[in-house]
Design a protein around this motif. Structure first.
Motif, short mmCIF file in Angstrom:
data_model
loop_
_atom_site.label_atom_id
_atom_site.label_comp_id
_atom_site.label_asym_id
_atom_site.label_seq_id
_atom_site.Cartn_x
_atom_site.Cartn_y
_atom_site.Cartn_z
N VAL A 132 92.72 41.44 30.95
CA VAL A 132 91.84 40.66 31.82
C VAL A 132 91.84 39.20 31.41
CG1 VAL A 132 89.45 40.35 32.60
CG2 VAL A 132 90.38 42.65 32.33
N GLU A 133 91.82 38.94 30.13
CA GLU A 133 91.82 37.56 29.66
C GLU A 133 93.09 36.82 30.06
OE1 GLU A 133 90.70 33.99 28.03
OE2 GLU A 133 89.50 35.74 28.59
N ARG A 146 72.79 51.66 40.36
CA ARG A 146 71.62 50.78 40.55
C ARG A 146 70.35 51.61 40.66
NH1 ARG A 146 68.00 48.52 39.86
NH2 ARG A 146 67.24 46.47 40.52
N ALA A 147 70.42 52.74 41.36
CA ALA A 147 69.25 53.60 41.48
C ALA A 147 68.83 54.17 40.14
CB ALA A 147 69.54 54.73 42.47
N GLU A 148 69.80 54.35 39.23
CA GLU A 148 69.51 54.85 37.88
C GLU A 148 69.07 53.74 36.94
OE1 GLU A 148 69.48 57.91 36.79
OE2 GLU A 148 70.77 59.12 38.12
N GLY A 149 69.04 52.49 37.43
CA GLY A 149 68.66 51.37 36.58
C GLY A 149 69.79 50.84 35.72
N LEU A 150 71.03 51.19 36.08
CA LEU A 150 72.20 50.75 35.33
C LEU A 150 72.97 49.70 36.12
CD1 LEU A 150 73.42 54.26 34.17
CD2 LEU A 150 72.33 52.53 32.73
N GLY A 151 73.60 48.80 35.40
CA GLY A 151 74.41 47.78 36.04
C GLY A 151 75.87 48.19 36.08
N MET A 152 76.59 47.64 37.06
CA MET A 152 78.03 47.87 37.13
C MET A 152 78.72 46.59 37.58
SD MET A 152 80.15 50.92 39.05
CE MET A 152 80.96 50.09 40.42
N GLY A 153 79.88 46.33 37.03
CA GLY A 153 80.69 45.20 37.42
C GLY A 153 82.09 45.64 37.76
N TRP A 154 82.62 45.13 38.87
CA TRP A 154 83.98 45.43 39.33
C TRP A 154 84.88 44.29 38.88
CZ3 TRP A 154 85.18 47.60 44.86
CH2 TRP A 154 86.57 47.69 45.05
N VAL A 155 85.80 44.58 37.98
CA VAL A 155 86.74 43.58 37.46
C VAL A 155 88.10 43.81 38.10
CG1 VAL A 155 87.83 42.60 35.40
CG2 VAL A 155 85.48 43.48 35.27
N SER A 156 88.62 42.80 38.77
CA SER A 156 89.93 42.90 39.42
C SER A 156 90.94 41.92 38.84
CB SER A 156 89.79 42.66 40.93
OG SER A 156 89.23 41.37 41.18
N LEU A 157 90.58 41.28 37.74
CA LEU A 157 91.48 40.32 37.10
C LEU A 157 92.38 41.06 36.11
CD1 LEU A 157 88.95 37.43 36.44
CD2 LEU A 157 90.82 37.39 38.08
N PHE A 158 93.48 41.60 36.61
CA PHE A 158 94.46 42.26 35.75
C PHE A 158 95.74 42.45 36.55
CE2 PHE A 158 92.01 45.60 37.82
CZ PHE A 158 92.97 46.45 38.31
#
Length: 222
Positions: free
Chosen positions: A77-78, A148-160
């Motif tokens: 990703v970097e 989100r309903a469970e109170g958890l965050g998620m991020g979609w990374v497409s830099l690869f």
């Protein structure tokens, strides 16, 4: 005669669905404490309940539990982050100030991928073969809303670079990684999309995206 009222969820249930949609954020900042297995199982089951054209279920989800593999994914990703910055020209410095991933910090990393041997699925794809990708995106969105309903965050990374990540994960020929998903506990959810908060761009209103009877040309009134 059946009506939609007969099938409608209760008021509180409907409100919860719309709230999850409105409050979902593409998260980049995470705490490192783990997600319990029962919750993770519910989230994966939600993803697997996504619609798919022809019921082909083209999604594959790879759970990354090896720390050294996480580090290698972070490095992929970097490298792409630096390449993207170079391609942005005058906005490169501004882009490099953005946080674009939480691979090393989040509780779980999942890779969402397209399965191999997809060409055998013709139903719904003869003229639109990209519907396999649309189906995977539906699975990702299910996972996102459930998180989100469970109170958890998620991020979609497409830099690869997809081919590099596929090799790293020993994917068969024809399979393709679509997203690096960072999932975990967060201190707080962003009050608005992070790219708006950081001044990178602004979301546009619904009326800009809804046309009537034909494609609206630039400059025409909505």
């Amino acid at each position: 005669m059946s009506t939609s009222v007969e099938h409608r969820f209760a008021d509180a249930e409907r409100e919860a669905v719309y709230r999850a949609i409105a409050k979902r954020r593409d998260m980049r900042h995470f705490r490192s404490d783990p997600i319990d297995e029962a919750t993770l199982r519910r989230l994966l089951h939600a993803a697997h309940q996504a619609p798919s054209v022809g019921l082909m279920q083209p999604w594959r989800l790879i759970r990354i539990t090896d720390r050294s593999l996480r580090v290698q994914i972070h490095e992929l990703v970097e490298r792409e982050r630096q390449a993207t910055a170079a391609a942005l020209g005058g906005r490169s410095d501004e882009f490099l100030r953005l946080k674009v991933q939480g691979v090393l910090e989040c509780g779980e990393v999942l890779i969402a991928a397209l399965a191999d041997d997809r060409e055998r699925h013709i139903f719904g794809r003869r003229t639109l073969p990209e519907m396999d990708l649309a189906s995977v995106a539906c699975a990702i969105q299910n996972l996102w809303l459930a998180a989100r309903a469970e109170g958890l965050g998620m991020g979609w990374v497409s830099l690869f670079e997809p081919a590099e990540l596929a090799r790293l994960l020993h994917m068969p020929a024809g399979a393709k990684p679509i997203a690096i998903l960072c999932l975990g506990h967060v201190e707080t959810f962003y009050p608005a999309p992070m790219l708006e908060l950081q001044g990178w761009t602004l979301g546009r209103p619904l009326q800009d995206f809804v046309f009537h009877n034909r494609w609206r040309q630039s400059g025409e009134e909505g």
